[in-house]
Design a protein around this motif. Structure first.
Motif, PDB file in Angstrom:
ATOM      1  N   PRO A  71       0.848  -1.192   0.000  1.00 21.57           N
ATOM      2  CA  PRO A  71       0.000   0.000   0.000  1.00 21.57           C
ATOM      3  C   PRO A  71       0.887   1.247   0.000  1.00 21.57           C
ATOM      4  O   PRO A  71       1.869   1.314   0.742  1.00 21.57           O
ATOM      5  N   GLY A  82       6.415   2.485   2.642  1.00 17.46           N
ATOM      6  CA  GLY A  82       5.665   2.361   1.392  1.00 17.46           C
ATOM      7  C   GLY A  82       6.534   1.977   0.207  1.00 17.46           C
ATOM      8  O   GLY A  82       6.094   2.061  -0.946  1.00 17.46           O
ATOM      9  N   ILE A 209      -5.585  -2.356   3.482  1.00 17.21           N
ATOM     10  CA  ILE A 209      -5.459  -1.074   2.776  1.00 17.21           C
ATOM     11  C   ILE A 209      -6.637  -0.189   3.154  1.00 17.21           C
ATOM     12  O   ILE A 209      -7.799  -0.548   2.910  1.00 17.21           O
ATOM     13  N   GLU A 432       6.824   9.234  16.340  1.00 22.84           N
ATOM     14  CA  GLU A 432       5.877   9.638  15.291  1.00 22.84           C
ATOM     15  C   GLU A 432       6.045   8.858  14.000  1.00 22.84           C
ATOM     16  O   GLU A 432       5.084   8.630  13.282  1.00 22.84           O
ATOM     17  N   HIS A 433       7.254   8.515  13.650  1.00 24.77           N
ATOM     18  CA  HIS A 433       7.520   8.098  12.271  1.00 24.77           C
ATOM     19  C   HIS A 433       7.240   6.631  11.990  1.00 24.77           C
ATOM     20  O   HIS A 433       7.166   6.232  10.834  1.00 24.77           O
ATOM     21  N   ASN A 469       2.294  -5.884   2.545  1.00 28.35           N
ATOM     22  CA  ASN A 469       3.483  -5.115   2.931  1.00 28.35           C
ATOM     23  C   ASN A 469       4.481  -5.946   3.749  1.00 28.35           C
ATOM     24  O   ASN A 469       4.871  -5.554   4.866  1.00 28.35           O
TER      25      ASN A 469
END
Ligand SMILES: Cc1cc2nc3c(=O)[nH]c(=O)nc-3n(C[C@H](O)[C@H](O)[C@H](O)COP(=O)(O)OP(=O)(O)OC[C@H]3O[C@@H](n4cnc5c(N)ncnc54)[C@H](O)[C@@H]3O)c2cc1C
Length: 474
Positions: A71, A82, A209, A432-433, A469
């Motif tokens: 996705p 991604g 997704i 956060e990431h 993924n």
């Protein structure tokens, strides 16, 4: 391309049209890398569906063919979540064509959108009804709502509105077997069993997704007050945070910390931005504080000025510049946002995004600085971030650009030393990431045991063949 791949490509083209199945390297390459070009992979193709039904059919066909699906949104994620691996066998599924607003309910203050709409476009649409989608991140022009939800993005308004998770009321998700879960409910209260949406938020595309979302909006602020304050030290910064939160809980939207070394770095590499705020390499730690008011009156400014005056009397801050115009406000944020660019100018940088309970930030700063200094004297701490959220970007730059290579070599040891301190303070190595492909091993180390077992069990339940993924998160 293998012969076995051809029937799948033909079937995908039958779903979305030949020109929306990209295999030509010139078309495909942008979908095989992230926005910064830090992560690169190889895909069989990139597919651009235009509806949830098409997404479901693509996922079903890939499941049948035993092919992995990646996705993908705006590719602005910072941990390679991604980006496909380099096998060249996965199908990248990019939602950019699914960019419609489905509905807006001004009374409930909710918006329902396709997941491929950019954050900026969703925010603009909300603004047409004087409403605010309060997710503020620098990548809003490219980041898609699906990616923002997939990463549970934070940003500079979390202090007031929470992470993305707090704003997601409903979701529509295509599961790894191609079934569609319709959870597009817009209910404030809904205690009907497990809150499934929370499984998908922040799961970085590993469980399904996201194709649609209902998001909670807030009234658009009528007036903003922004202040830039040199602060005596980190403890004083926390004292000021505490006093402002108690006095202005509803209005305080941002409380950003910029360490003395970071201020000096900006003053050195972006002097034009520093001079507008009368900042020099000697200024020391600084704070950028913002309040958003629901009334346009100037009364609130007077209270804030009084509170900052008191902070000066207490000896917490040495000055307070309150923006007198939108231009000045922008100059303050430009200074804050220049940090990444100044770090780039300073050579190779080691980037971290950690969090600890707010009260432990002084311990984090002193202990991690000492731990990394014991590893190497060449890593200069460049610390800044969302102090009100306990979230510090604990980065490192080389003392001079020439020793960048040395810093790069030492990166694993530096990050390990920092993460060890974060762990000892009950913190998180990724505030956060997310995890993506960059921090899979770190997650396995710091969340080992029952926590990781539960995560893997959930992954196996929803995606038993590990096709959604793969290689990301768990
Ligand atoms: C300049 C800049 C500033 C940033 N500032 C912040 C910040 O302040 N706070 C913050 O938290 N992040 C920040 N980021 C990181 C990034 O922008 C966010 O994480 C963003 O939410 C990612 O959205 P995207 O559409 O680009 O997702 P992508 O990068 O395309 O994907 C990110 C992850 O989400 C998954 N994903 C994408 N779409 C879907 C979908 N429809 N369904 C399920 N999974 C999906 C992907 O598989 C991947 O794992 C920043 C990035 C940049 C470049």
């Amino acid at each position: 391309m293998t012969l076995a791949a051809e029937p799948l490509l033909t079937a995908l083209a039958a779903v979305v049209g030949t020109d929306r199945v990209l295999t030509d390297p010139a078309d495909l390459t942008p979908y095989e890398t992230d926005w910064r070009g830090h992560f690169k992979g190889k895909a069989l193709c990139a597919v651009l569906p235009g509806s949830t039904a098409e997404v479901a059919e693509i996922v079903r066909l890939c499941a049948e063919a035993g092919v992995a699906v990646i996705p993908q949104g705006g590719r602005t994620g910072l941990v390679g979540g991604g980006v496909p691996n380099d096998a060249g066998t996965a199908v990248v599924l990019n939602l950019a064509r699914m960019n419609k607003v489905r509905s807006l309910d001004p009374m409930a203050m909710t918006i329902a959108v396709d997941a491929g709409i950019t954050l900026a476009a969703a925010r603009q649409h909300a603004a047409t009804a004087q409403l605010n989608l309060p997710i503020l991140i620098g990548s809003e022009g490219s980041a898609q709502i699906g990616g923002v939800i997939g990463t549970n993005a934070g940003g500079s308004n979390v202090l007031r509105y929470g992470m993305t998770r707090n704003l997601v009321m409903g979701l529509e998700v295509v599961l790894p077997d191609g079934r569609i879960w319709n959870g597009m409910r817009a209910l404030t209260k809904d205690n009907t069993g497990y809150a499934l949406r929370h499984l998908f938020i922040g799961s970085e595309g590993t469980l399904g997704i996201v194709t649609g979302a209902v998001l909670q909006l807030a009234p658009e602020p009528q007036r903003t007050t922004t202040a830039f304050c040199p602060v005596v030290d980190i403890s004083s910064a926390l004292s000021l945070l505490d006093s402002l939160r108690r006095a202005h809980f509803d209005a305080l939207v941002a409380f950003e910390y910029i360490s003395a070394a970071t201020v000096a770095l900006i003053a050195k590499y972006r002097p034009e931005l520093a001079s507008t705020l009368s900042v020099t390499t000697e200024t020391g730690d600084c704070l950028l504080i913002e309040f958003a008011h629901m009334r346009a009156s100037e009364e609130a400014d007077a209270a804030i000025e009084t509170d900052l005056g008191n902070a000066f009397e207490h000896g917490w801050i040495t000055d307070a510049l309150i923006a007198s115009s939108e231009t000045q406000r922008k100059a303050m944020w430009a200074f804050r946002e220049a940090i990444s660019f100044a770090q780039n100018d300073a050579g190779y940088s080691v980037k971290n995004d950690v969090s600890v309970p707010v009260a432990r930030i002084p311990d984090l700063l002193s202990e991690a600085t000492a731990a990394v200094a014991a590893v190497t004297p060449v890593a200069q701490p460049i610390c800044y971030g969302h102090l009100g959220d306990g979230n510090i970007h604990f980065n490192f730059s080389p003392a001079t650009p020439e020793i960048s290579g040395e810093l790069r070599t030492l990166e694993p040891a530096i990050v390990a030393a920092l993460n060890g301190v974060v762990q000892s303070l009950d913190g998180s190595f990724s505030a956060e990431h997310g995890i993506g492909q960059a921090k899979v091993e770190t997650l396995a180390k710091f969340r080992a045991g029952m926590e990781l077992e539960l995560m893997r069990a959930i992954k196996t339940l929803l995606d038993p063949d590990n096709r959604m993924n793969p290689g990301k998160v768990v």
